[in-house]
Enzyme design. Structure first.
Site, mmCIF file in Angstrom:
data_model
loop_
_atom_site.group_PDB
_atom_site.id
_atom_site.type_symbol
_atom_site.label_atom_id
_atom_site.label_comp_id
_atom_site.label_asym_id
_atom_site.label_seq_id
_atom_site.Cartn_x
_atom_site.Cartn_y
_atom_site.Cartn_z
ATOM 1 N N ALA A 20 0.834 -1.201 0.000
ATOM 2 C CA ALA A 20 0.000 0.000 0.000
ATOM 3 C C ALA A 20 0.868 1.249 0.000
ATOM 4 O O ALA A 20 1.801 1.383 0.797
ATOM 5 C CB ALA A 20 -0.919 -0.005 1.216
ATOM 6 N N GLN A 72 -5.443 -7.246 -6.226
ATOM 7 C CA GLN A 72 -5.655 -7.826 -4.904
ATOM 8 C C GLN A 72 -6.896 -7.226 -4.236
ATOM 9 O O GLN A 72 -7.021 -6.011 -4.117
ATOM 10 C CB GLN A 72 -4.452 -7.608 -3.998
ATOM 11 C CG GLN A 72 -4.598 -8.372 -2.683
ATOM 12 C CD GLN A 72 -3.466 -8.140 -1.713
ATOM 13 O OE1 GLN A 72 -3.368 -7.084 -1.115
ATOM 14 N NE2 GLN A 72 -2.626 -9.154 -1.537
ATOM 15 N N CYS A 102 -2.342 -9.030 5.165
ATOM 16 C CA CYS A 102 -2.060 -7.692 5.679
ATOM 17 C C CYS A 102 -2.182 -7.669 7.200
ATOM 18 O O CYS A 102 -3.219 -8.056 7.750
ATOM 19 C CB CYS A 102 -3.007 -6.670 5.067
ATOM 20 S SG CYS A 102 -2.703 -4.980 5.665
ATOM 21 N N ARG A 227 9.613 -5.066 0.057
ATOM 22 C CA ARG A 227 10.375 -3.861 0.399
ATOM 23 C C ARG A 227 11.752 -3.802 -0.244
ATOM 24 O O ARG A 227 12.336 -2.719 -0.352
ATOM 25 C CB ARG A 227 10.498 -3.758 1.921
ATOM 26 C CG ARG A 227 9.156 -3.471 2.619
ATOM 27 C CD ARG A 227 9.258 -3.616 4.124
ATOM 28 N NE ARG A 227 9.436 -5.013 4.515
ATOM 29 C CZ ARG A 227 9.738 -5.404 5.744
ATOM 30 N NH1 ARG A 227 9.926 -4.500 6.700
ATOM 31 N NH2 ARG A 227 9.872 -6.689 6.021
#
EC number: 1.3.1.-
Length: 337
Positions: A20, A72, A102, A227
């Protein structure tokens, strides 16, 4: 229906994780341009998708009709999730992913994301509803479990497979770990052993060495990188080259002109979001490029405080020049961290 990557791929699958506020359409397009088997959109709340008719930019954000792109969905109501899946399928989606991973409190507080792992009956009803609602491939992203006392990923993944899911991605942490500690790639092996469909390992994959370790410990069919791409959107192309035995010795170097690449990324964000919002949204991406380049603090501050795109673009060449030597190959052919 097959997933976007070939069933007879001769190397591990390399995919981009949904994040996000990070993997927006400009970022996904950039990563896909370098090379990726699959990229996944930022999480879309199924209820909001149905209640609010998306505008042009919001529809574009989903990456509908783009090859090798998955959308998603997140939610807790099987009927709402199924209807949202039908809607985006009708609009041209290629793959639908169900978010069961999440860890954010605002998501789990609504019994979505990884909170679904605490209510497996509901999770499986939702998976079944989505899989039966569309003719597209459906995948699921999950964690090892809610906490160390409920490591139920293998059981849930087996149920998902029985419902028709085509692939499962497992982040090697529990929800209660959030992103603390290290991803347990070996624990993902229990999911791999339980399924006949592909499983991708996710979590802490930042370079070729960690990609190889994740694959070796998990036995997974591929990896999903999150990441690790921050400030280096070419990373997936490097991993693909490094994991392809047929391309041994033919690695992918860091792009020669990172300042120009970052400038193009910046301008793509301005075009997508508009100049005012784009100027603000792009700061984190520019910050990651500068982190890797070792940009001087004063110059970094000037760029992040800039009020015009022209000022940013004028300063980027100087700010990112050091990145030309970042992430070069070591003597063994592996990528530096």
């Amino acid at each position: 229906m097959s997933l976007p990557f070939s069933d007879d791929l001769k190397r591990p699958v390399v995919a981009l994780a949904p994040m996000a506020g990070i993997t927006d359409l400009p970022m996904r397009d950039l990563v896909a341009g370098f090379g990726a088997d699959l990229v996944v959109s930022e999480m879309v709340a199924s209820g909001e998708l149905l209640c609010n008719r998306p505008g042009t930019r919001e529809k574009a954000e989903l990456g509908l009709e783009r090859a090798a792109t998955s959308v998603q969905l997140a939610g807790r109501d099987p009927q709402v999730m199924a209807e949202a899946a039908r809607q985006i399928a009708d609009q041209g989606a290629r793959v639908i992913d169900i978010n069961m991973g999440c860890p954010a409190k605002k998501v789990t507080g609504g019994l979505s994301g990884s909170a679904l792992m605490r209510v497996p009956d509901l999770a499986l009803r939702m998976i079944d509803a989505v899989a039966n609602a569309v003719d597209l491939p459906v995948t699921v992203k999950m964690r090892l479990g809610w906490d160390d006392d409920s490591l139920n990923a293998a059981d849930l993944a087996r149920g998902a497979q029985n419902a028709g899911v085509r692939m499962v991605v497992v982040h090697g942490r529990t929800r209660c770990q959030f992103y603390k500690g290290s991803a347990d790639w070996a624990a993902i092996a229990r999911v791999v052993d339980a399924l006949d469909i592909p499983v991708l390992a996710n979590g802490d994959i930042i370079d070729l060495a960690s990609a190889r370790d994740a694959l070796a410990l998990s036995g997974a069919a591929g990896i999903m990188v999150g990441r690790g791409i921050q400030g280096q959107p070419w990373l997936l192309a490097q991993l693909i080259a490094g994991l392809d035995e047929n391309r041994e010795g033919q690695g992918v170097d860091t792009p020669a002109d990172v300042p120009a690449l970052a400038a193009a990324h910046y301008e793509a964000m301005l075009d997508f979001y508009g100049p005012d919002l784009g100027l603000r949204v792009a700061r984190k991406q520019l910050g990651w490029y500068m982190d890797r380049a070792g940009t001087a603090p004063d110059l970094r501050g000037r760029i992040l405080r800039a009020r015009t795109a022209i000022e940013v673009l004028d300063l980027l060449p100087e700010a990112l020049d050091a990145s030309r030597t970042a992430n070069t190959k070591d003597q063994d052919g592996d990528l530096a961290a």
